[in-house]
Write a protein that holds these residues in place. Structure first.
Motif, PDB file in Angstrom:
ATOM      1  N   CYS A 190      28.711  12.944 -20.938  1.00 33.90           N
ATOM      2  CA  CYS A 190      27.539  13.760 -20.647  1.00 33.90           C
ATOM      3  C   CYS A 190      27.891  15.247 -20.703  1.00 33.90           C
ATOM      4  O   CYS A 190      29.060  15.630 -20.620  1.00 33.90           O
ATOM      5  N   CYS A 204      30.096  11.039 -15.090  1.00 35.85           N
ATOM      6  CA  CYS A 204      29.340  11.641 -16.184  1.00 35.85           C
ATOM      7  C   CYS A 204      30.249  12.307 -17.208  1.00 35.85           C
ATOM      8  O   CYS A 204      30.018  12.205 -18.422  1.00 35.85           O
ATOM      9  N   ALA A 228      22.281  13.845 -20.687  1.00 38.60           N
ATOM     10  CA  ALA A 228      22.817  12.776 -21.520  1.00 38.60           C
ATOM     11  C   ALA A 228      23.349  13.300 -22.845  1.00 38.60           C
ATOM     12  O   ALA A 228      24.277  12.730 -23.417  1.00 38.60           O
ATOM     13  N   VAL A 258      23.327  18.021 -15.334  1.00 35.48           N
ATOM     14  CA  VAL A 258      24.015  16.969 -16.085  1.00 35.48           C
ATOM     15  C   VAL A 258      23.006  16.333 -17.032  1.00 35.48           C
ATOM     16  O   VAL A 258      21.953  15.860 -16.588  1.00 35.48           O
ATOM     17  N   PRO A 316      25.443   7.189 -22.241  1.00 39.09           N
ATOM     18  CA  PRO A 316      24.332   8.095 -21.943  1.00 39.09           C
ATOM     19  C   PRO A 316      23.340   8.185 -23.092  1.00 39.09           C
ATOM     20  O   PRO A 316      23.718   8.195 -24.266  1.00 39.09           O
ATOM     21  N   VAL A 327      27.935  18.579 -18.714  1.00 44.92           N
ATOM     22  CA  VAL A 327      27.984  18.898 -17.282  1.00 44.92           C
ATOM     23  C   VAL A 327      28.221  20.393 -17.102  1.00 44.92           C
ATOM     24  O   VAL A 327      29.262  20.915 -17.502  1.00 44.92           O
ATOM     25  N   LEU A 339      23.262  10.488 -10.781  1.00 44.21           N
ATOM     26  CA  LEU A 339      24.322  10.838 -11.728  1.00 44.21           C
ATOM     27  C   LEU A 339      24.844   9.612 -12.466  1.00 44.21           C
ATOM     28  O   LEU A 339      25.055   9.650 -13.686  1.00 44.21           O
ATOM     29  N   VAL A 397      22.445   8.700 -15.168  1.00 44.26           N
ATOM     30  CA  VAL A 397      22.532   9.531 -16.371  1.00 44.26           C
ATOM     31  C   VAL A 397      23.664   9.007 -17.256  1.00 44.26           C
ATOM     32  O   VAL A 397      23.505   8.842 -18.465  1.00 44.26           O
ATOM     33  N   ALA A 398      24.802   8.716 -16.642  1.00 45.02           N
ATOM     34  CA  ALA A 398      25.935   8.190 -17.404  1.00 45.02           C
ATOM     35  C   ALA A 398      25.611   6.851 -18.051  1.00 45.02           C
ATOM     36  O   ALA A 398      26.117   6.535 -19.136  1.00 45.02           O
TER      37      ALA A 398
END
Length: 265
Positions: free
Chosen positions: A225, A220, A246, A244, A142, A227, A189, A192-193
């Motif tokens: 990340c 994530c 990074a 969520v 991330p 969350v 999602l 983002v990961a």
């Protein structure tokens, strides 16, 4: 071959993705689900392909599919959550921004992109992406460098008026720091990961057991990340929506605009 749960999730997601890819561009029949929601024949066929893989590999497990509901022994200790086509509206209108989710509740997960050939997977501790090239796999990393934030604008809005996604987009600090995007929930999602998005924000209740969100949340978390819910609290029973990010800095900045206290969990 004795597959791990992670490989079962990946194989099932890829089986569903193959159906979604093969049926792309056709005129699809629609099954009305009310409130403007619908499924297509591709959703149903992809779910059946996924269930075939899980049943063959884990015949004693229960499965909860978005279209077919819960199937399997009522006293099964393990349950798989399946979203055969995340982004049905995108798909039905000719967009390729969709994904296929398979996750063992509180365990390994996989999200497959039918058109890139990628599958994002986690064993619950580490997260990685496998490309369409055999043997090519790399860890998810991330980063908020893109400054792109996916914001889900679909109703319902249970947190209003305390939190409304449209208000976040109109916040002066948001346009100064980020750029909005909207894609499939799962791709958002997973991206983002993977460092392709800085964050994802959606309203809602407890999304931890949702067929739409559980796989992406697992990815994530495993990737490192931040969350939380839109109130900054933990995701789970009693939770509210999803933020969520990074990294902690991006999460704190978004929470300051939402009105939360920016605590992590």
């Amino acid at each position: 071959m004795n597959l791990t749960d992670t490989e079962v999730a990946a194989a099932a997601a890829l089986a569903g993705a193959e159906v979604v890819r093969a049926r792309y561009g056709r005129l699809h029949s629609r099954i009305d689900k009310g409130a403007g929601d619908f499924a297509t024949d591709a959703d149903l066929a992809a779910e059946e392909a996924i269930l075939d893989v899980i049943r063959a590999a884990r015949p004693g497990d229960a499965v909860h599919g978005e279209e077919g509901g819960r199937q399997g022994a009522a006293d099964a200790e393990r349950e798989w959550l399946v979203d055969p086509l995340c982004g049905t509206l995108n798909y039905a209108t000719g967009s390729q921004l969709v994904a296929v989710n398979v996750v063992l509740r509180n365990g390994p997960a996989a999200a497959a992109d039918p058109f890139s050939g990628e599958v994002f997977l986690t064993d619950g501790e580490t997260a990685r992406v496998r490309s369409g090239v055999p043997g090519e796999e790399r860890p998810l990393a991330p980063t908020a460098d893109t400054r792109l934030v996916d914001v889900n604008l679909d109703p319902p809005f249970p947190s209003a008026p305390g939190f409304r996604a449209v208000d976040l987009l109109a916040h002066p600090g948001f346009v100064e720091n980020f750029r909005p995007r909207v894609v499939s929930t799962t791709l958002a999602l997973a991206w983002v990961a993977a460092g392709r998005r800085a964050a994802y924000v959606t309203d809602g209740g407890d999304l931890s057991g949702s067929v739409h969100f559980a796989a992406g949340i697992a990815l994530c978390r495993a990737a490192g990340c931040v969350v939380t819910g839109v109130d900054g609290g933990p995701v789970g029973p009693g939770g509210r929506g999803l933020v969520v990010a990074a990294d902690a800095g991006t999460h704190e900045l978004l929470m300051s605009m939402i009105g939360g206290r920016g605590r992590t969990g």
